[in-house]
Design an enzyme around this catalytic site. Structure first.
Site, PDB file in Angstrom:
ATOM      1  N   ASN A 151     -42.201   4.015  -4.087  1.00 52.47           N
ATOM      2  CA  ASN A 151     -41.804   4.583  -5.372  1.00 52.47           C
ATOM      3  C   ASN A 151     -42.993   5.029  -6.217  1.00 52.47           C
ATOM      4  O   ASN A 151     -42.834   5.842  -7.129  1.00 52.47           O
ATOM      5  CB  ASN A 151     -40.979   3.571  -6.167  1.00 52.47           C
ATOM      6  CG  ASN A 151     -41.674   2.227  -6.302  1.00 52.47           C
ATOM      7  OD1 ASN A 151     -42.026   1.607  -5.302  1.00 52.47           O
ATOM      8  ND2 ASN A 151     -41.871   1.769  -7.528  1.00 52.47           N
ATOM      9  N   CYS A 325     -40.330  -0.123 -13.650  1.00 51.36           N
ATOM     10  CA  CYS A 325     -39.934  -1.525 -13.758  1.00 51.36           C
ATOM     11  C   CYS A 325     -41.081  -2.426 -14.187  1.00 51.36           C
ATOM     12  O   CYS A 325     -40.886  -3.609 -14.453  1.00 51.36           O
ATOM     13  CB  CYS A 325     -39.382  -2.009 -12.419  1.00 51.36           C
ATOM     14  SG  CYS A 325     -37.946  -1.060 -11.882  1.00 51.36           S
TER      15      CYS A 325
END
Length: 408
Positions: A151, A325
């Site tokens: 990611n 995140c």
């Protein structure tokens, strides 16, 4: 002020067609899929149709697809569920050092229960070495979990090869495909994948809905107990509008997959070349060839990433330094440290991720703004002054990749 959104690995805007498909299930077709009357059966049929469609996109059976609240739940369910259900055969798990925290923290939680986890290192491009993966497997290894594509740096792992090795050793293979689903072709049978996680909001679908593919015969304990939803495997009333939206977003994305891949690849390579050619002390992170078509991740020396992002945001440019995140963390990216970057360089990284609406003009504007931002930040850096006067040797001096200079 003009806004340019370049953080599509974080989330994506929902397409109008997706919202249109969802709207009836918020209003007139609001029924509970577990109800036996017509209103409930309409909702149940919509969930079944979405399940079949999503299964078809990855070569799975509809009965192998379970709906969740997103990628993190899917990862937790796959890893904890399989570990708990199969611990009588062994308590060893293999993963990589660059996984999303939904995987890493899940593995760490299992370590507290007495499971052993091997965190495989990666090379400078973020690739897992299949030979090292094979060597890490033991007689008591029950599960391997390796992400399909990273990611942060966009590196695409050799999933089919790794899954084949796992199968030879009787080890189940899970992949976090949140960044890859509907961005690259995936066939779970051809690739030998036993479990796969995906999330709708990474492909212009709604937030709060994901899926877990579990191959038939793969024993996995429930993560959420309660009612009989999802064939008794995941309690709670199904998110019917979200599930319908997920299927619609995936349908549109898979239809456009080749077209979008080629278009974004050209923009991505243009962006990488411009940055490396025009901005000194810049380094591409991850593989150039084995990389998602929409991902650019570059580190800059003599700057701090937070200041860079704030100045870009002031110019209307939405980008990130890594995973959304971990945006509240002051620590450098674990992914960048794992590929060998020193802390000073890892702190000065920029991730640009393209979307279906990103244009070449958007990227050029962002790079022009980036050049001004970096000049401004470096003008305030005492270390950069020392470098200019020959009193400091730059960390990036001499970096090379694919025969191209990282430093202009």
């Amino acid at each position: 002020m003009k806004r340019i959104y370049l953080d599509n690995a974080s989330t994506t805007p929902m397409r109008p067609e997706v919202l249109d498909a969802m709207m009836p299930y918020f209003t007139e077709e609001f029924g509970n899929p577990s109800a036996i009357y017509a209103l409930g059966q309409t909702a149940s049929d919509a969930v079944a149709d979405a399940r079949a469609a999503l299964a078809g996109f990855i070569g799975a059976k509809p009965t192998e697809i379970y709906f969740t609240s997103g990628g993190s739940e899917s990862d937790n369910w796959a890893i904890k569920g399989y570990a708990h259900a199969n611990q009588q055969r062994g308590r060893h798990i293999v993963t990589s050092a660059i996984e999303h925290h939904a995987v890493l923290h899940t593995c760490q939680a299992l370590e507290k229960e007495g499971f052993e986890v091997t965190y495989l290192p990666v090379d400078a491009e973020g690739l897992v070495d299949p030979a090292a993966f094979k060597d890490a497997l033991r007689p008591d290894t029950i599960l391997a979990t390796i992400m399909f594509a990273n990611n942060e740096i966009g590196t695409i792992e050799p999933i089919a090869e790794l899954a084949s090795i796992a199968k030879e050793h009787g080890v189940a293979f899970h992949t976090d495909a949140v960044q890859a689903f509907a961005h690259v072709p995936i066939n779970v049978n051809e690739m030998g994948i036993d479990m796969l996680s995906a999330s709708a909001h990474k492909l212009n679908g709604p937030k709060g809905v994901g899926l877990l593919y579990v191959r038939r015969g793969c024993k996995v304990d429930n993560l959420i107990d309660g009612g009989q939803q999802e064939r008794g495997r995941r309690a709670t009333t199904e998110n019917v509008p979200g599930i319908v939206g997920f299927a619609k977003a995936a349908e549109l994305a898979f239809v456009e997959l080749d077209e979008q891949h080629d278009r974004q690849l050209k923009i991505r390579d243009h962006a990488i070349r411009r940055i490396l050619d025009e901005i000194p002390h810049a380094k591409l992170n991850g593989s150039w060839e084995n990389r998602l078509a929409n991902n650019v991740n570059i580190s800059f020396e003599f700057i701090e990433g937070e200041g860079m992002l704030l100045q870009l945001a002031a110019r209307g440019i939405c980008a990130s330094s890594g995973s959304a995140c971990t945006s509240g963390s002051l620590d450098p990216s674990h992914v960048l440290l794992a590929i060998g970057l020193p802390h000073e360089i890892a702190h000065g990284s920029l991730r640009i991720t393209l979307g279906r609406d990103t244009t070449l003009e958007d990227v050029d504007f962002a790079i022009d703004s980036l050049k001004g931002t970096l000049e401004n930040l470096r003008s305030m850096s005492p270390l950069y002054e020392d470098y200019k006067h020959g009193n400091y040797v730059g960390i990036m001096d001499g970096y090379k990749a694919d025969g191209m200079p990282y430093v202009s």
